[in-house]
Design a protein around this motif. Structure first.
Motif, PDB file in Angstrom:
ATOM      1  N   PHE A 160       7.978  -6.726 -15.884  1.00 54.57           N
ATOM      2  CA  PHE A 160       6.981  -7.636 -16.455  1.00 54.57           C
ATOM      3  C   PHE A 160       5.659  -7.548 -15.677  1.00 54.57           C
ATOM      4  O   PHE A 160       4.590  -7.414 -16.263  1.00 54.57           O
ATOM      5  CB  PHE A 160       7.515  -9.067 -16.430  1.00 54.57           C
ATOM      6  N   SER A 161       5.741  -7.596 -14.359  1.00 56.89           N
ATOM      7  CA  SER A 161       4.530  -7.561 -13.540  1.00 56.89           C
ATOM      8  C   SER A 161       3.852  -6.200 -13.606  1.00 56.89           C
ATOM      9  O   SER A 161       2.652  -6.078 -13.398  1.00 56.89           O
ATOM     10  CB  SER A 161       4.847  -7.916 -12.087  1.00 56.89           C
ATOM     11  N   ARG A 162       4.631  -5.169 -13.916  1.00 58.77           N
ATOM     12  CA  ARG A 162       4.080  -3.821 -14.023  1.00 58.77           C
ATOM     13  C   ARG A 162       3.021  -3.740 -15.115  1.00 58.77           C
ATOM     14  O   ARG A 162       2.037  -3.011 -14.999  1.00 58.77           O
ATOM     15  CB  ARG A 162       5.218  -2.831 -14.298  1.00 58.77           C
ATOM     16  N   TYR A 163       3.212  -4.495 -16.196  1.00 58.94           N
ATOM     17  CA  TYR A 163       2.251  -4.475 -17.304  1.00 58.94           C
ATOM     18  C   TYR A 163       1.073  -5.413 -17.067  1.00 58.94           C
ATOM     19  O   TYR A 163       0.109  -5.398 -17.826  1.00 58.94           O
ATOM     20  CB  TYR A 163       2.955  -4.844 -18.621  1.00 58.94           C
ATOM     21  N   CYS A 164       1.175  -6.241 -16.043  1.00 63.71           N
ATOM     22  CA  CYS A 164       0.104  -7.202 -15.762  1.00 63.71           C
ATOM     23  C   CYS A 164      -0.738  -6.831 -14.552  1.00 63.71           C
ATOM     24  O   CYS A 164      -1.892  -7.232 -14.452  1.00 63.71           O
ATOM     25  CB  CYS A 164       0.697  -8.598 -15.538  1.00 63.71           C
ATOM     26  N   ILE A 165      -0.166  -6.048 -13.634  1.00 64.01           N
ATOM     27  CA  ILE A 165      -0.833  -5.822 -12.353  1.00 64.01           C
ATOM     28  C   ILE A 165      -2.154  -5.070 -12.491  1.00 64.01           C
ATOM     29  O   ILE A 165      -3.120  -5.358 -11.780  1.00 64.01           O
ATOM     30  CB  ILE A 165       0.121  -5.093 -11.365  1.00 64.01           C
ATOM     31  N   VAL A 166      -2.226  -4.112 -13.413  1.00 65.30           N
ATOM     32  CA  VAL A 166      -3.470  -3.345 -13.569  1.00 65.30           C
ATOM     33  C   VAL A 166      -4.586  -4.201 -14.164  1.00 65.30           C
ATOM     34  O   VAL A 166      -5.708  -4.213 -13.642  1.00 65.30           O
ATOM     35  CB  VAL A 166      -3.221  -2.064 -14.392  1.00 65.30           C
ATOM     36  N   PRO A 167      -4.331  -4.961 -15.256  1.00 62.01           N
ATOM     37  CA  PRO A 167      -5.376  -5.876 -15.734  1.00 62.01           C
ATOM     38  C   PRO A 167      -5.783  -6.913 -14.695  1.00 62.01           C
ATOM     39  O   PRO A 167      -6.958  -7.270 -14.599  1.00 62.01           O
ATOM     40  CB  PRO A 167      -4.726  -6.548 -16.956  1.00 62.01           C
ATOM     41  N   VAL A 168      -4.811  -7.389 -13.902  1.00 59.91           N
ATOM     42  CA  VAL A 168      -5.126  -8.366 -12.845  1.00 59.91           C
ATOM     43  C   VAL A 168      -6.086  -7.750 -11.833  1.00 59.91           C
ATOM     44  O   VAL A 168      -7.046  -8.386 -11.404  1.00 59.91           O
ATOM     45  CB  VAL A 168      -3.842  -8.862 -12.151  1.00 59.91           C
ATOM     46  N   PHE A 169      -5.842  -6.496 -11.446  1.00 64.76           N
ATOM     47  CA  PHE A 169      -6.737  -5.848 -10.482  1.00 64.76           C
ATOM     48  C   PHE A 169      -8.122  -5.632 -11.102  1.00 64.76           C
ATOM     49  O   PHE A 169      -9.141  -5.754 -10.411  1.00 64.76           O
ATOM     50  CB  PHE A 169      -6.164  -4.514 -10.010  1.00 64.76           C
ATOM     51  N   TYR A 170      -8.150  -5.325 -12.387  1.00 68.77           N
ATOM     52  CA  TYR A 170      -9.437  -5.174 -13.083  1.00 68.77           C
ATOM     53  C   TYR A 170     -10.238  -6.468 -13.011  1.00 68.77           C
ATOM     54  O   TYR A 170     -11.447  -6.449 -12.692  1.00 68.77           O
ATOM     55  CB  TYR A 170      -9.189  -4.782 -14.545  1.00 68.77           C
ATOM     56  N   PHE A 171      -9.594  -7.600 -13.265  1.00 63.41           N
ATOM     57  CA  PHE A 171     -10.305  -8.884 -13.193  1.00 63.41           C
ATOM     58  C   PHE A 171     -10.639  -9.252 -11.746  1.00 63.41           C
ATOM     59  O   PHE A 171     -11.600  -9.991 -11.506  1.00 63.41           O
ATOM     60  CB  PHE A 171      -9.487  -9.983 -13.867  1.00 63.41           C
ATOM     61  N   THR A 172      -9.861  -8.743 -10.794  1.00 61.67           N
ATOM     62  CA  THR A 172     -10.225  -8.925  -9.384  1.00 61.67           C
ATOM     63  C   THR A 172     -11.595  -8.305  -9.129  1.00 61.67           C
ATOM     64  O   THR A 172     -12.481  -8.934  -8.536  1.00 61.67           O
ATOM     65  CB  THR A 172      -9.179  -8.260  -8.468  1.00 61.67           C
TER      66      THR A 172
END
Length: 370
Positions: A66-78
């Motif tokens: 689950f986190s695998r699909y969220c971690i890249v967008p999260v870093f983008y918003f970082t």
């Protein structure tokens, strides 16, 4: 050994995420909250292995996938909230996390718990769920990785161009450490290929632990990127928009008053030498001239053909050249002279000096005393 590494990763990622979220220095608050969430995603990606080694069970949802699909967008918003701290959240941004949500839906549909045991649902809908999860894994995830990381690089490069319009020294606010995190994450994809053949989980987890410590160290020592007042931040937006117009057919035309302001600026640079302050910004220089920052930015670009950072550092290099050839400054090292003229970094001083003179400071000194 691997169990120890897994436990260290779980503990350190949770601790670092908490420390960054609390943000004791109160710097770059929005960006750090997203960075904290990024570290928490790393924690989630490793939680299944942690639970396995410690004989724990929180159910059958695969947190790490689950986190695998969220971690890249999260870093983008970082990245986005570091470079645009006042950006407002819009409901459509939730679409960036749609694949993580879809994974939960189809994962729940394809599995179920019977008598305390996890079993695979063999229905038609479950077959589709398995197919869709494979589509997410082998098509969506790699595409997401490439697209988001390319956008992250572009945002950081754009940020570095923008801060040169306002700051005379960009060391520490250029987000170089976040770019290094990008390189680290990209390198993990290659190490993962090695892992597939070697099954060396120790190697992967060792690299992950080192990376976490690197992130934590840099997050704790970061500087405030935009230490300006709210009115100055509004002017920053005006300056960026103005420069876009200047690069188009809507370019503003210079007036006689603009040239007089430029002459006043040159006079100030020669007599007061404000460039000697390493903390000099476009806004503090505009205050000394009693003009608006966007007007000052315009006349620097118009008459010198340089941005603020280039304009100030050219004066610093010229002052450094005078100090190097002056025997009265023999007690100062080359680095000491760099600090005296307003640079706050040895690497930036050397790079800027060589770019403008085609020589390093040491080469310049030797050529004038040989």
């Amino acid at each position: 050994m691997n169990q120890l590494l897994v436990n260290l990763i779980a503990g350190s990622s949770l601790l670092i995420a908490l420390l960054i979220f609390l943000n004791p220095n109160k710097h770059n608050i929005a960006g750090n909250r997203w960075l904290s969430l990024f570290i928490f995603c790393i924690f989630l990606m490793n939680i299944d292995e942690f639970l396995y080694y410690n004989n724990l069970d929180f159910g059958h949802i695969k947190f790490y996938v689950f986190s695998r699909y969220c971690i890249v967008p999260v870093f983008y918003f970082t990245i986005i909230y570091f470079v645009k701290p006042n950006k407002k959240w819009k409901p459509r941004y939730f679409l960036h996390f749609i694949f993580g949500l879809l994974f939960i839906i189809f994962e729940q549909n394809s599995t179920q718990i019977l008598n305390g045991n996890l079993v695979i649902n063999k229905s038609v809908s479950s077959t589709f769920s398995v197919f869709f999860n494979q589509f997410l894994m082998y098509v969506v995830l790699p595409s997401q990785f490439i697209i988001y990381f390319w956008q992250c690089f572009k945002e950081i490069e754009k940020h570095n161009q923008n801060i040169k319009k306002f700051s005379s020294n960009t060391e520490g606010i250029d987000l170089k450490w976040l770019k290094h995190i990008l390189y680290i994450i990209i390198s993990f994809s290659f190490f993962f290929v090695i892992y597939i053949f070697t099954q060396s989980a120790v190697m992967i987890n060792s690299l992950l632990l080192i990376s976490l410590l690197f992130i934590g160290y840099n997050a704790m020592r970061q500087k405030e990127i935009f230490p300006f007042s709210d009115s100055s931040k509004k002017e920053m937006k005006t300056i960026i928009k103005q420069e876009k117009k200047n690069n188009s057919t809507k370019k503003r035309k210079a007036s006689d008053d603009d040239y007089k302001l430029y002459e006043a600026l040159l006079q100030l640079m020669e007599t007061e030498k404000p460039f000697l302050s390493s903390e000099l910004s476009l806004f503090s220089l505009a205050n000394q001239l009693s003009v608006s920052a966007h007007n000052l930015s315009f006349i620097i670009n118009e008459y010198s053909g340089e941005n603020f950072n280039q304009f100030i550092n050219r004066y610093r290099v010229e002052e450094a050249k005078k100090m190097i050839v002056n025997s009265k400054n023999n007690h100062l090292s080359i680095l000491g002279i760099g600090f005296e003229v307003g640079f706050n970094s040895k690497s930036v001083f050397n790079t800027t000096f060589k770019k403008l003179t085609k020589q390093t400071p040491n080469e310049f000194k030797k050529s004038n005393f040989s």
